[in-house]
Scaffold this motif. Structure first.
Motif, short mmCIF file in Angstrom:
data_model
loop_
_atom_site.label_atom_id
_atom_site.label_comp_id
_atom_site.label_asym_id
_atom_site.label_seq_id
_atom_site.Cartn_x
_atom_site.Cartn_y
_atom_site.Cartn_z
N ASP A 189 -7.10 12.76 6.49
CA ASP A 189 -7.85 12.48 5.26
C ASP A 189 -9.09 11.66 5.58
OD1 ASP A 189 -8.68 12.10 2.70
OD2 ASP A 189 -6.89 11.05 2.01
N LEU A 245 7.07 -6.72 5.28
CA LEU A 245 5.76 -6.82 4.62
C LEU A 245 5.81 -7.72 3.39
CD1 LEU A 245 4.09 -3.33 4.83
CD2 LEU A 245 3.54 -5.39 6.05
N ASP A 278 0.84 -1.20 0.00
CA ASP A 278 0.00 0.00 0.00
C ASP A 278 0.88 1.27 0.00
OD1 ASP A 278 -1.77 2.01 0.47
OD2 ASP A 278 -2.41 1.34 2.46
N GLU A 336 0.31 4.18 0.66
CA GLU A 336 0.07 5.06 1.80
C GLU A 336 0.94 4.66 3.00
OE1 GLU A 336 -1.10 7.79 1.37
OE2 GLU A 336 -3.24 7.94 0.99
N ILE A 337 1.26 3.37 3.11
CA ILE A 337 2.13 2.92 4.21
C ILE A 337 3.51 3.56 4.03
CG2 ILE A 337 3.42 0.88 5.04
CD1 ILE A 337 0.89 -0.67 5.02
N THR A 389 6.60 10.52 6.07
CA THR A 389 6.29 11.72 6.86
C THR A 389 6.72 11.53 8.32
OG1 THR A 389 4.05 10.95 7.32
CG2 THR A 389 4.30 12.44 5.46
N ILE A 403 10.01 -1.74 6.91
CA ILE A 403 8.66 -1.77 6.31
C ILE A 403 8.59 -2.77 5.15
CG2 ILE A 403 6.83 -0.39 5.22
CD1 ILE A 403 7.38 0.64 8.01
N TYR A 416 0.69 12.89 8.95
CA TYR A 416 -0.27 12.56 7.89
C TYR A 416 -1.06 11.31 8.28
CZ TYR A 416 -1.83 10.92 3.26
OH TYR A 416 -2.57 10.47 2.20
N SER A 429 -6.99 5.29 4.73
CA SER A 429 -6.87 3.85 5.04
C SER A 429 -6.13 3.61 6.34
CB SER A 429 -6.13 3.15 3.91
OG SER A 429 -4.80 3.65 3.84
N ASN A 430 -5.70 4.65 7.03
CA ASN A 430 -4.90 4.61 8.25
C ASN A 430 -3.44 4.21 7.99
OD1 ASN A 430 -7.16 5.26 9.76
ND2 ASN A 430 -7.70 3.11 10.00
N ALA A 431 -3.27 3.23 7.07
CA ALA A 431 -1.93 2.76 6.72
C ALA A 431 -1.09 2.41 7.94
CB ALA A 431 -1.21 3.79 5.83
N LEU A 432 -1.68 1.69 8.88
CA LEU A 432 -0.89 1.22 10.03
C LEU A 432 0.04 0.12 9.53
CD1 LEU A 432 -3.68 1.05 12.73
CD2 LEU A 432 -1.88 2.76 12.52
N PHE A 433 1.19 -0.01 10.17
CA PHE A 433 2.13 -1.05 9.75
C PHE A 433 1.63 -2.38 10.31
CE2 PHE A 433 5.00 2.76 10.59
CZ PHE A 433 4.81 3.27 9.32
N ASN A 470 4.07 6.32 2.31
CA ASN A 470 3.89 7.77 2.51
C ASN A 470 3.95 8.13 4.00
OD1 ASN A 470 3.60 8.39 -0.16
ND2 ASN A 470 1.37 8.31 -0.16
N VAL A 471 3.20 7.36 4.81
CA VAL A 471 3.17 7.65 6.25
C VAL A 471 4.57 7.49 6.84
CG1 VAL A 471 2.34 6.81 8.47
CG2 VAL A 471 0.74 7.11 6.61
N PRO A 487 -3.72 8.98 6.56
CA PRO A 487 -4.50 8.71 5.35
C PRO A 487 -5.84 8.06 5.67
CG PRO A 487 -2.72 7.14 5.55
CD PRO A 487 -2.59 8.08 6.70
#
Lengths: 253, 354
Positions: B152, A168, A143, A145-146, A152, A164, B73, B77-81, A148-149, B75
């Motif tokens: 978001d 994964l 994903d 967004e993972i 940041t 990460i 940030y 979808s939360n995008a937790l690991f 991206n987070v 998102p």
């Protein structure tokens, strides 16, 4: 689960019964009874070196698989850390991954020689390159967004790869590893059959040259069972990791 | 403090977007799906390419990568690991920044207590509920002490009760840590509940940016799927949980269960456009909350549905999503069903227009 086990047992009993039935109407040198096969297995264990050959084949599979996995992992990490390196190795990795692994055996026979390393190298190639290939592709399936987070939050490229992407990737790698576990046995068997003078593949050549169908069947069953157990162990490790992370509950497995 | 300025931002979706977001305020960006709301957040975070300038407190940050912009940030979808526990997820940012283990754990503990998630610290994200995941994602972003918090669609897919809880958590965080918050949503209720300033984004363009009053005047015009009205309270019947209000002279009965002090007699009334019912004959329209008006535009949606804009006799625009066959210029009667009306207190705080 009990229901499933009962069905498995029923299928086994049915198969052995049909086999018994057929063997009564067929000459024994072509289709021995299940009892003959058990007898051949005991004979190979007691009078021949079956146990040693199992260990030889097993060690080749394990060494080749581990070496391939390690090589794949190192190349994958390097390719994720350095884009230039990834772009250089990618065509080669893609080419080797899609080429039938057995095609490398004649070349390895000349380069490595007819020794243990032949089987180990063949398995390492068969396992290692698809792992690199899968890692490079799995980066795309994480994903975004993972990533991206993580960026940041202050993650460097090294943090991204080691903390990460690499962990994964297991979710994408696990099915491949299971598949490669089965391939490793095939690869070792073929190299032993073609070029080596020990291991289960070699026993098969000997059984074939003496037209001992009972021994051939016994070896087929043994090889199948060993490959299944190997695959099962890898699946077990995968399941434990996935369950720990909560994937299994989500999929309701 | 962090005042954010966007100057002439353009990319694959945004078209010359210029915005100014004051420090320590919650700026809500509202717009339909695909308008480019998330892209604005990503521009601020430095996660997508753009032309134009982003300034924090007057200083351009265009050359700074995401990890140097100091933004949090969260998102959609939360995008937790998924391979880390809740505690490890929250610790991640502090660890990669080199904060020592003991101090990091202390900070994480404090933040987890605020959001009431301490009991979840050893759980893995996929075993959590949607609301719990969202809280973890927000705390993970906050623990790094960012100057700006980017959220978001934080409430999408959450149960109503969970939403209320989360709104409370966000309010506490805002009060305690004084952050500039930018919240993106397509939901008017979320916007009204949390916003100090508002922006309306449609097709990559900012159509409005400013305070709540201007927003309330523009929202019905620019967004076809919502209705928001600024109303004066005339009389409240607390035993019934109802108030009689006048929204630009339109009389309405609305639900209200809280207290209204003497100074503050203003409410915002919101209702989704698909909940309004349009009648062609007055007799069919229920007697409560029936408003007369004239259809002035119709735009087609999917499946026979259309956005009907009705100008009432008292010059208020109402949006209705309906499959009812009406034509432009036709006199119609619009019913606003009581059960779909949401009400909010309108604070007497006419802040400057950003």
């Amino acid at each position: 689960m009990q229901h499933r086990l009962a069905l498995y047992s029923l299928s086994l009993v049915l198969f052995v019964t049909i086999w018994f039935a057929f063997s009564f109407f067929t000459p024994h040198y072509l289709l021995p009874t299940p009892l003959d096969v058990v007898r051949a297995f005991i004979e190979m264990t007691l009078k021949e070196s079956l146990f040693i050959d199992i260990m030889v084949t097993l060690s080749r599979v394990l060494l080749g698989f581990s070496l391939g996995f390690l090589m794949g992992l190192i190349l994958a990490i390097a390719s994720m850390l350095y884009n230039t390196f990834r772009d250089i190795i990618y065509p080669l990795v893609a080419f080797i991954s899609v080429t039938p692994s057995f095609a490398f055996i004649p070349l390895l026979m000349i380069w490595v020689g007819l020794n243990d390393m032949l089987a180990i190298a063949a398995v390492a190639i068969c396992v290692g390159f698809p792992i690199v290939y899968s890692f490079i592709s799995s980066k795309k399936s994480i994903d975004p967004e993972i990533i991206n987070v993580a960026l940041t939050l202050g993650a460097s490229r090294k943090d991204l790869v080691f903390k990460i992407i690499l962990p994964l990737s297991i979710t994408h790698l696990a099915p491949l590893l299971k598949l490669e576990a089965g391939h490793s046995w095939k690869m070792v068997f073929v190299t032993e059959y073609l070029a080596l003078s020990s291991g289960l593949g070699f026993l098969m050549v000997r059984a074939y040259s003496m037209i001992s169908v009972d021994k051939i069947i016994a070896l087929i069953i043994l090889l199948g069972l060993l490959a299944l157990v190997f695959q099962y162990i890898i699946e077990l490790i995968e399941t434990r990791i996935m369950r720990k992370w909560g994937y299994m509950r989500r999929l309701n497995i | 403090m962090t005042r954010i300025e966007l100057r002439q931002i353009s990319n694959f979706i945004l078209k010359k977007v210029s915005l100014e977001i004051p420090s320590y305020k919650t700026y809500v960006l509202i717009g339909p799906n695909g308008a480019g709301k998330t892209t604005i957040l990503k521009v601020i975070a430095g996660l997508v390419n753009y032309r134009g300038n982003v300034l924090f407190d007057g200083r351009p940050v265009d050359d700074l990568p995401p990890w140097k912009r100091n933004v949090g940030y969260v998102p959609q979808s939360n995008a937790l690991f998924p391979h880390m526990t809740v505690e490890e997820n929250i610790l991640f940012g502090l660890k990669v920044k080199g904060v020592d283990e003991n101090s990091a754990r202390k900070i994480v503990k404090e933040y987890m207590e605020i959001a009431d998630i301490t009991h979840l610290k050893n759980r893995y994200p996929l075993t959590l509920s949607g609301g719990e995941q969202k809280k973890v994602a927000i705390i993970r972003a906050l623990v790094n002490d960012p100057k700006i918090l980017l959220l978001d669609e934080p409430f999408t897919g959450l149960h109503y009760d969970t939403r209320i809880q989360l709104v409370e958590v966000l309010r506490n965080i805002k009060k305690q840590y004084n952050k500039t918050v930018i919240l993106v949503t397509h939901d008017l209720d979320e916007a009204l509940e949390l916003g100090d300033y508002y922006g309306i984004l449609v097709n990559g363009r900012i159509l409005y940016s400013g305070n709540k009053y201007g927003f309330l005047n523009s929202v019905n015009k620019y967004l076809g799927y919502v209705n928001a009205l600024e109303c004066n309270v005339e009389k409240c019947m607390s035993e019934l949980g109802l108030c009689k209000v006048s929204c630009s002279k339109i009389p309405l009965i609305v639900p209200w269960e809280g207290d209204l002090d003497n100074i503050n007699r203003k409410l915002i009334v919101s209702v989704q456009a698909d909940k309004l019912i349009v009648y062609r004959v007055e007799e069919q329209c229920p007697s409560i909350n029936c408003i007369q008006g004239e259809v002035y535009s119709i735009s087609k949606l999917q499946n026979d549905l259309q956005v009907i804009k009705v100008n009432t006799d008292l010059d208020v625009t109402l949006n209705i999503i309906s499959s009812c066959k009406v034509s432009v210029g036709e006199k119609v009667f619009v019913n606003i069903p009581l059960k779909y009306i949401r009400t909010y207190v309108l604070k007497e705080n006419r802040g400057r227009r950003p």
